[in-house]
Design a protein around this motif. Structure first.
Motif, PDB file in Angstrom:
ATOM      1  N   ARG A  77      10.158 -18.660   7.469  1.00 48.10           N
ATOM      2  CA  ARG A  77      11.427 -19.415   7.492  1.00 48.10           C
ATOM      3  C   ARG A  77      11.267 -20.776   8.148  1.00 48.10           C
ATOM      4  O   ARG A  77      12.049 -21.691   7.902  1.00 48.10           O
ATOM      5  N   GLY A  81      12.165 -24.550   3.192  1.00 43.94           N
ATOM      6  CA  GLY A  81      13.554 -24.981   3.143  1.00 43.94           C
ATOM      7  C   GLY A  81      14.166 -24.314   1.928  1.00 43.94           C
ATOM      8  O   GLY A  81      13.642 -24.457   0.816  1.00 43.94           O
ATOM      9  N   TRP A  82      15.197 -23.566   2.110  1.00 44.00           N
ATOM     10  CA  TRP A  82      15.804 -22.789   1.013  1.00 44.00           C
ATOM     11  C   TRP A  82      17.139 -23.417   0.636  1.00 44.00           C
ATOM     12  O   TRP A  82      18.017 -23.562   1.481  1.00 44.00           O
ATOM     13  N   MET A  83      17.240 -23.800  -0.625  1.00 38.47           N
ATOM     14  CA  MET A  83      18.494 -24.352  -1.108  1.00 38.47           C
ATOM     15  C   MET A  83      19.012 -23.427  -2.204  1.00 38.47           C
ATOM     16  O   MET A  83      18.536 -23.472  -3.340  1.00 38.47           O
ATOM     17  N   ARG A 149      20.758 -30.024   4.936  1.00 40.72           N
ATOM     18  CA  ARG A 149      20.737 -28.821   5.777  1.00 40.72           C
ATOM     19  C   ARG A 149      19.385 -28.110   5.659  1.00 40.72           C
ATOM     20  O   ARG A 149      18.810 -27.690   6.658  1.00 40.72           O
ATOM     21  N   SER A 150      18.875 -28.012   4.434  1.00 42.48           N
ATOM     22  CA  SER A 150      17.632 -27.263   4.263  1.00 42.48           C
ATOM     23  C   SER A 150      16.411 -28.051   4.763  1.00 42.48           C
ATOM     24  O   SER A 150      15.320 -27.497   4.876  1.00 42.48           O
ATOM     25  N   MET A 158       9.784 -26.577  -0.213  1.00 35.91           N
ATOM     26  CA  MET A 158      11.208 -26.499  -0.553  1.00 35.91           C
ATOM     27  C   MET A 158      11.393 -25.560  -1.738  1.00 35.91           C
ATOM     28  O   MET A 158      10.711 -25.702  -2.762  1.00 35.91           O
TER      29      MET A 158
END
Ligand code: ATP
Length: 332
Positions: A77, A81-83, A149-150, A158
Protein backbone atom coordinates in the motif's frame (compact mmCIF):
# COMPACT_ATOMS: atom_id res chain seq x y z
CA UNK A 1 15.27 -2.94 -7.80
CA UNK A 2 13.20 -5.79 -9.16
CA UNK A 3 13.09 -6.17 -12.98
CA UNK A 4 9.39 -5.48 -13.27
CA UNK A 5 7.15 -3.06 -11.44
CA UNK A 6 4.24 -5.49 -11.70
CA UNK A 7 4.65 -9.25 -12.02
CA UNK A 8 1.52 -11.42 -12.17
CA UNK A 9 1.96 -15.18 -12.30
CA UNK A 10 -0.85 -17.69 -12.95
CA UNK A 11 -3.42 -15.56 -11.20
CA UNK A 12 -6.88 -17.00 -10.55
CA UNK A 13 -9.84 -15.50 -8.72
CA UNK A 14 -13.05 -17.47 -8.50
CA UNK A 15 -16.33 -16.31 -6.98
CA UNK A 16 -18.02 -19.65 -6.39
CA UNK A 17 -18.27 -21.25 -9.82
CA UNK A 18 -17.56 -17.95 -11.61
CA UNK A 19 -13.99 -17.69 -12.94
CA UNK A 20 -13.54 -13.90 -12.82
CA UNK A 21 -9.76 -14.23 -13.34
CA UNK A 22 -8.75 -17.46 -14.97
CA UNK A 23 -5.00 -17.96 -14.97
CA UNK A 24 -3.34 -14.76 -16.15
CA UNK A 25 0.36 -13.91 -16.22
CA UNK A 26 2.06 -10.70 -17.31
CA UNK A 27 4.83 -8.30 -16.40
CA UNK A 28 4.98 -4.52 -16.65
CA UNK A 29 8.38 -2.81 -16.69
CA UNK A 30 9.18 0.14 -14.43
CA UNK A 31 8.26 3.58 -15.76
CA UNK A 32 5.84 2.37 -18.41
CA UNK A 33 2.13 2.87 -18.94
CA UNK A 34 0.08 -0.26 -19.59
CA UNK A 35 -3.56 -0.17 -20.68
CA UNK A 36 -5.82 -2.95 -19.44
CA UNK A 37 -8.67 -3.53 -21.86
CA UNK A 38 -11.66 -5.83 -21.84
CA UNK A 39 -15.41 -5.97 -22.15
CA UNK A 40 -17.68 -5.52 -19.13
CA UNK A 41 -17.16 -8.39 -16.74
CA UNK A 42 -13.84 -9.47 -18.33
CA UNK A 43 -12.07 -9.41 -14.96
CA UNK A 44 -10.28 -6.06 -14.98
CA UNK A 45 -11.48 -4.65 -11.67
CA UNK A 46 -11.02 -8.00 -9.95
CA UNK A 47 -7.40 -8.16 -11.17
CA UNK A 48 -6.73 -4.56 -10.20
CA UNK A 49 -8.18 -5.02 -6.73
CA UNK A 50 -5.82 -7.94 -6.16
CA UNK A 51 -2.89 -5.85 -7.42
CA UNK A 52 -3.91 -3.14 -4.97
CA UNK A 53 -4.00 -5.68 -2.11
CA UNK A 54 -7.75 -5.20 -1.66
CA UNK A 55 -8.63 -8.80 -2.49
CA UNK A 56 -6.92 -12.19 -2.37
CA UNK A 57 -6.19 -14.45 -5.29
CA UNK A 58 -7.74 -17.92 -5.33
CA UNK A 59 -4.37 -19.07 -6.71
CA UNK A 60 -1.25 -17.53 -8.16
CA UNK A 61 0.92 -14.61 -7.17
CA UNK A 62 1.33 -10.88 -7.71
CA UNK A 63 4.49 -8.93 -7.00
CA UNK A 64 4.72 -5.15 -6.96
CA UNK A 65 8.34 -3.97 -7.21
CA UNK A 66 9.43 -7.46 -6.16
CA UNK A 67 7.13 -7.70 -3.10
CA UNK A 68 4.37 -10.25 -2.87
CA UNK A 69 1.00 -8.51 -2.38
CA UNK A 70 -0.51 -11.23 -0.23
CA UNK A 71 2.48 -11.57 2.08
CA UNK A 72 3.23 -7.84 2.45
CA UNK A 73 -0.04 -5.89 2.03
CA UNK A 74 1.07 -2.98 4.23
CA UNK A 75 4.27 -2.46 2.24
CA UNK A 76 2.35 -2.81 -1.01
CA UNK A 77 0.00 0.00 0.00
CA UNK A 78 3.00 2.29 0.36
CA UNK A 79 4.18 1.35 -3.11
CA UNK A 80 0.91 1.72 -4.96
CA UNK A 81 -1.54 4.52 -5.62
CA UNK A 82 -5.02 3.11 -6.14
CA UNK A 83 -7.59 5.08 -8.05
CA UNK A 84 -10.89 3.15 -8.06
CA UNK A 85 -13.62 3.75 -10.63
CA UNK A 86 -15.79 5.36 -7.96
CA UNK A 87 -14.71 7.03 -4.79
CA UNK A 88 -16.62 8.99 -2.21
CA UNK A 89 -16.21 12.66 -1.43
CA UNK A 90 -17.00 14.25 1.89
CA UNK A 91 -19.76 16.79 1.40
CA UNK A 92 -18.60 19.26 4.01
CA UNK A 93 -14.88 19.30 3.08
CA UNK A 94 -13.11 21.62 0.69
CA UNK A 95 -10.50 20.28 -1.71
CA UNK A 96 -7.70 21.39 0.60
CA UNK A 97 -9.34 19.91 3.71
CA UNK A 98 -10.03 16.66 1.88
CA UNK A 99 -6.42 16.17 0.80
CA UNK A 100 -5.11 17.32 4.15
CA UNK A 101 -7.35 14.76 5.85
CA UNK A 102 -5.88 11.96 3.70
CA UNK A 103 -2.34 13.19 4.27
CA UNK A 104 -2.93 13.00 8.06
CA UNK A 105 -4.45 9.53 7.67
CA UNK A 106 -1.28 8.48 5.84
CA UNK A 107 0.80 9.64 8.80
CA UNK A 108 2.20 12.92 7.45
CA UNK A 109 2.45 15.86 9.84
CA UNK A 110 3.69 19.46 9.98
CA UNK A 111 5.59 20.92 7.07
CA UNK A 112 5.95 17.59 5.34
CA UNK A 113 2.15 17.19 5.28
CA UNK A 114 1.63 20.71 3.93
CA UNK A 115 4.29 20.18 1.31
CA UNK A 116 2.87 16.82 0.14
CA UNK A 117 -0.62 18.30 -0.16
CA UNK A 118 0.68 21.34 -2.02
CA UNK A 119 2.73 19.16 -4.42
CA UNK A 120 -0.21 16.97 -5.42
CA UNK A 121 -2.51 20.00 -5.75
CA UNK A 122 0.00 21.70 -8.01
CA UNK A 123 0.47 18.56 -10.08
CA UNK A 124 -3.28 18.14 -10.61
CA UNK A 125 -3.90 21.89 -10.99
CA UNK A 126 -6.21 22.02 -7.98
CA UNK A 127 -4.67 25.07 -6.29
CA UNK A 128 -7.31 27.41 -7.79
CA UNK A 129 -9.98 25.08 -6.37
CA UNK A 130 -8.55 24.83 -2.83
CA UNK A 131 -11.66 26.26 -1.20
CA UNK A 132 -14.21 24.51 -3.40
CA UNK A 133 -16.42 21.99 -1.60
CA UNK A 134 -15.36 18.60 -2.86
CA UNK A 135 -18.92 17.62 -3.79
CA UNK A 136 -19.39 20.77 -5.87
CA UNK A 137 -16.97 19.94 -8.65
CA UNK A 138 -17.28 18.71 -12.22
CA UNK A 139 -16.45 15.10 -13.05
CA UNK A 140 -13.07 16.14 -14.45
CA UNK A 141 -12.16 18.09 -11.30
CA UNK A 142 -13.35 15.17 -9.16
CA UNK A 143 -11.08 12.79 -11.07
CA UNK A 144 -8.15 15.14 -10.54
CA UNK A 145 -8.97 15.19 -6.84
CA UNK A 146 -9.00 11.38 -6.83
CA UNK A 147 -5.65 11.36 -8.61
CA UNK A 148 -4.22 13.88 -6.14
CA UNK A 149 -5.43 11.75 -3.23
CA UNK A 150 -3.85 8.61 -4.64
CA UNK A 151 -0.52 10.43 -5.16
CA UNK A 152 -0.10 11.91 -1.68
CA UNK A 153 2.33 9.22 -0.53
CA UNK A 154 4.30 9.43 -3.80
CA UNK A 155 3.65 5.83 -4.89
CA UNK A 156 5.86 4.08 -7.44
CA UNK A 157 3.01 2.23 -9.14
CA UNK A 158 -0.37 3.74 -10.04
CA UNK A 159 -3.35 1.46 -10.53
CA UNK A 160 -6.24 3.33 -12.13
CA UNK A 161 -9.61 1.73 -12.80
CA UNK A 162 -11.47 3.52 -15.61
CA UNK A 163 -10.22 7.01 -14.69
CA UNK A 164 -11.42 8.50 -17.99
CA UNK A 165 -15.00 7.22 -17.70
CA UNK A 166 -17.51 10.06 -18.00
CA UNK A 167 -14.90 12.75 -18.68
CA UNK A 168 -15.43 15.31 -21.41
CA UNK A 169 -12.77 15.54 -24.17
CA UNK A 170 -10.86 18.38 -22.48
CA UNK A 171 -10.72 16.59 -19.13
CA UNK A 172 -9.55 13.43 -20.91
CA UNK A 173 -6.72 15.30 -22.60
CA UNK A 174 -5.67 16.70 -19.22
CA UNK A 175 -5.78 13.27 -17.62
CA UNK A 176 -3.78 11.75 -20.46
CA UNK A 177 -1.16 14.43 -20.06
CA UNK A 178 -0.91 13.83 -16.29
CA UNK A 179 -0.52 10.11 -16.84
CA UNK A 180 2.35 10.64 -19.29
CA UNK A 181 4.03 13.02 -16.86
CA UNK A 182 3.78 10.38 -14.13
CA UNK A 183 5.51 7.89 -16.42
CA UNK A 184 8.19 10.44 -17.26
CA UNK A 185 8.82 10.77 -13.52
CA UNK A 186 9.52 7.03 -13.50
CA UNK A 187 6.21 5.82 -12.12
CA UNK A 188 4.53 2.77 -13.56
CA UNK A 189 0.88 3.21 -14.52
CA UNK A 190 -1.58 0.36 -14.98
CA UNK A 191 -4.82 1.76 -16.30
CA UNK A 192 -8.10 0.24 -17.42
CA UNK A 193 -10.39 1.87 -19.91
CA UNK A 194 -13.03 1.11 -22.50
CA UNK A 195 -11.79 3.92 -24.72
CA UNK A 196 -9.22 2.07 -26.72
CA UNK A 197 -8.13 4.82 -29.06
CA UNK A 198 -7.21 6.91 -26.06
CA UNK A 199 -5.26 4.14 -24.38
CA UNK A 200 -3.34 3.61 -27.58
CA UNK A 201 -2.07 7.18 -27.48
CA UNK A 202 -0.84 7.14 -23.91
CA UNK A 203 0.17 3.52 -23.28
CA UNK A 204 3.46 1.80 -23.97
CA UNK A 205 1.67 -1.54 -23.99
CA UNK A 206 -1.86 -2.87 -24.09
CA UNK A 207 -3.12 -5.93 -22.26
CA UNK A 208 -6.38 -7.37 -23.59
CA UNK A 209 -8.39 -9.58 -21.27
CA UNK A 210 -11.43 -11.66 -22.12
CA UNK A 211 -13.37 -13.96 -19.80
CA UNK A 212 -10.62 -13.71 -17.21
CA UNK A 213 -7.83 -14.61 -19.65
CA UNK A 214 -5.22 -12.55 -21.43
CA UNK A 215 -5.68 -12.63 -25.17
CA UNK A 216 -3.01 -10.13 -26.18
CA UNK A 217 -0.13 -8.17 -24.69
CA UNK A 218 1.78 -5.87 -26.99
CA UNK A 219 2.30 -2.31 -28.12
CA UNK A 220 -0.48 -0.32 -29.77
CA UNK A 221 1.47 0.37 -32.97
CA UNK A 222 1.88 -3.29 -33.86
CA UNK A 223 -1.89 -3.69 -33.59
CA UNK A 224 -2.54 -0.66 -35.78
CA UNK A 225 -0.22 -1.91 -38.49
CA UNK A 226 -2.24 -5.11 -38.66
CA UNK A 227 -2.85 -6.94 -41.88
CA UNK A 228 -6.23 -7.75 -43.36
CA UNK A 229 -7.77 -11.23 -43.16
CA UNK A 230 -5.59 -12.51 -46.05
CA UNK A 231 -2.39 -11.32 -44.39
CA UNK A 232 -1.98 -8.44 -46.86
CA UNK A 233 -1.31 -4.79 -46.06
CA UNK A 234 -3.64 -2.10 -47.32
CA UNK A 235 -2.58 1.15 -48.97
CA UNK A 236 -4.56 4.20 -49.96
CA UNK A 237 -3.19 5.76 -53.13
CA UNK A 238 -4.06 9.06 -54.73
CA UNK A 239 -2.94 10.08 -58.16
CA UNK A 240 -3.45 12.63 -60.89
CA UNK A 241 -5.54 11.02 -63.62
CA UNK A 242 -7.93 8.06 -63.74
CA UNK A 243 -8.07 5.39 -61.00
CA UNK A 244 -8.37 2.94 -63.89
CA UNK A 245 -4.68 3.50 -64.68
CA UNK A 246 -3.81 2.27 -61.16
CA UNK A 247 -6.14 -0.70 -61.53
CA UNK A 248 -4.60 -1.63 -64.91
CA UNK A 249 -1.09 -1.26 -63.52
CA UNK A 250 -1.91 -3.56 -60.57
CA UNK A 251 -3.09 -6.35 -62.86
CA UNK A 252 0.32 -6.69 -64.51
CA UNK A 253 2.50 -6.24 -61.42
CA UNK A 254 3.26 -8.89 -58.82
CA UNK A 255 2.51 -8.56 -55.05
CA UNK A 256 -0.20 -5.96 -55.70
CA UNK A 257 -3.96 -6.28 -55.92
CA UNK A 258 -6.31 -3.42 -56.76
CA UNK A 259 -9.23 -3.50 -54.32
CA UNK A 260 -11.48 -0.53 -55.00
CA UNK A 261 -11.70 2.88 -56.59
CA UNK A 262 -11.65 5.82 -54.23
CA UNK A 263 -11.87 9.55 -54.58
CA UNK A 264 -8.77 10.63 -56.56
CA UNK A 265 -7.29 7.12 -56.61
CA UNK A 266 -7.77 3.70 -55.13
CA UNK A 267 -7.01 1.16 -52.49
CA UNK A 268 -4.54 -1.65 -53.05
CA UNK A 269 -3.30 -4.64 -51.11
CA UNK A 270 0.42 -5.43 -50.96
CA UNK A 271 1.30 -8.99 -49.98
CA UNK A 272 4.23 -8.07 -47.77
CA UNK A 273 4.97 -6.23 -44.56
CA UNK A 274 8.48 -5.39 -45.78
CA UNK A 275 8.81 -1.59 -46.26
CA UNK A 276 11.35 -2.30 -49.04
CA UNK A 277 8.68 -4.06 -51.06
CA UNK A 278 6.33 -1.09 -50.64
CA UNK A 279 9.11 1.32 -51.59
CA UNK A 280 9.94 -0.73 -54.72
CA UNK A 281 6.29 -0.80 -55.74
CA UNK A 282 5.98 2.95 -55.33
CA UNK A 283 9.18 3.52 -57.30
CA UNK A 284 7.95 1.28 -60.13
CA UNK A 285 4.57 3.05 -60.23
CA UNK A 286 6.36 6.34 -60.71
CA UNK A 287 8.77 4.87 -63.32
CA UNK A 288 5.78 3.46 -65.22
CA UNK A 289 4.24 6.91 -65.43
CA UNK A 290 1.63 6.91 -62.67
CA UNK A 291 1.39 10.46 -61.25
CA UNK A 292 1.22 9.50 -57.53
CA UNK A 293 0.37 12.27 -55.07
CA UNK A 294 -0.19 10.11 -51.96
CA UNK A 295 0.88 6.61 -50.94
CA UNK A 296 -0.32 5.83 -47.46
CA UNK A 297 -0.49 2.61 -45.44
CA UNK A 298 -3.85 2.23 -43.73
CA UNK A 299 -3.93 1.72 -40.00
CA UNK A 300 -6.52 -0.35 -38.26
CA UNK A 301 -8.15 1.30 -35.34
CA UNK A 302 -7.61 -0.43 -32.03
CA UNK A 303 -11.28 -1.27 -31.58
CA UNK A 304 -11.14 -3.29 -34.83
CA UNK A 305 -7.94 -5.00 -33.69
CA UNK A 306 -9.57 -5.95 -30.39
CA UNK A 307 -12.70 -7.26 -32.13
CA UNK A 308 -10.48 -9.26 -34.55
CA UNK A 309 -8.66 -10.87 -31.65
CA UNK A 310 -11.91 -11.77 -29.92
CA UNK A 311 -13.27 -13.09 -33.22
CA UNK A 312 -10.29 -15.41 -33.63
CA UNK A 313 -10.91 -16.76 -30.14
CA UNK A 314 -14.55 -17.41 -31.01
CA UNK A 315 -13.36 -19.34 -34.04
CA UNK A 316 -11.62 -21.73 -31.67
CA UNK A 317 -8.08 -20.42 -31.56
CA UNK A 318 -7.53 -19.88 -27.83
CA UNK A 319 -4.47 -17.67 -28.09
CA UNK A 320 -4.09 -15.80 -31.36
CA UNK A 321 -1.39 -13.42 -30.21
CA UNK A 322 -0.64 -14.83 -26.82
CA UNK A 323 1.28 -12.53 -24.49
CA UNK A 324 3.81 -11.62 -27.14
CA UNK A 325 5.46 -8.77 -25.34
CA UNK A 326 5.74 -8.74 -21.61
CA UNK A 327 8.76 -6.44 -21.63
CA UNK A 328 7.81 -3.61 -23.93
CA UNK A 329 9.23 -0.32 -25.04
CA UNK A 330 10.37 2.20 -22.54
CA UNK A 331 8.44 5.42 -22.44
CA UNK A 332 9.63 8.36 -24.40
P1 ATP B 1 -16.40 -3.70 -15.97
O1 ATP B 1 -15.70 -3.19 -17.19
O2 ATP B 1 -17.86 -3.83 -16.18
O3 ATP B 1 -16.06 -2.96 -14.72
P2 ATP B 1 -14.56 -5.82 -15.26
O4 ATP B 1 -13.75 -6.30 -16.40
O5 ATP B 1 -13.94 -4.86 -14.33
O6 ATP B 1 -15.94 -5.24 -15.79
P3 ATP B 1 -14.99 -7.43 -12.93
O7 ATP B 1 -15.65 -6.36 -12.14
O8 ATP B 1 -13.60 -7.81 -12.57
O9 ATP B 1 -15.05 -7.11 -14.49
O10 ATP B 1 -15.91 -8.72 -12.83
C1 ATP B 1 -15.56 -9.97 -13.43
C2 ATP B 1 -16.67 -10.95 -13.12
O11 ATP B 1 -16.62 -11.26 -11.72
C3 ATP B 1 -18.06 -10.41 -13.38
O12 ATP B 1 -18.85 -11.46 -13.88
C4 ATP B 1 -18.54 -9.95 -12.02
O13 ATP B 1 -19.95 -10.03 -11.93
C5 ATP B 1 -17.88 -10.98 -11.10
N1 ATP B 1 -17.60 -10.47 -9.76
C6 ATP B 1 -16.81 -9.44 -9.45
N2 ATP B 1 -16.73 -9.27 -8.11
C7 ATP B 1 -17.52 -10.23 -7.58
C8 ATP B 1 -17.87 -10.58 -6.23
N3 ATP B 1 -17.38 -9.92 -5.20
N4 ATP B 1 -18.70 -11.62 -6.06
C9 ATP B 1 -19.19 -12.31 -7.12
N5 ATP B 1 -18.89 -12.03 -8.40
C10 ATP B 1 -18.07 -11.00 -8.64
Amino acid sequence: MSDSAIKVKNLYRYFGALKAVDGISFEIPHGSVCGFVGANGAGKTTTMRILASLDYPTMGSVEICGKDVTAYPDEIRKLIGWMPDHFGNYDHMTVLEYLDFYARALGYSGDERRSRVRDVMEFTDLIPLSDRLSNKMSKGMTQRLGLARSLIHDPQVMIMDEPAAGLDPKARVELKHLIRVLAEEGKTVFISSHILSELGEMCDSLLFVNNGRIVHHGDADSLRVGSDSTGGFLYDIQLIGEAQSLSDWSVINPNVEFLETRKRGGRIRIDSNDPNVAADILAKMVRDGLRITEFHREERNLEDAFIDILGKIDEGNPSPIQATQTETTTHS
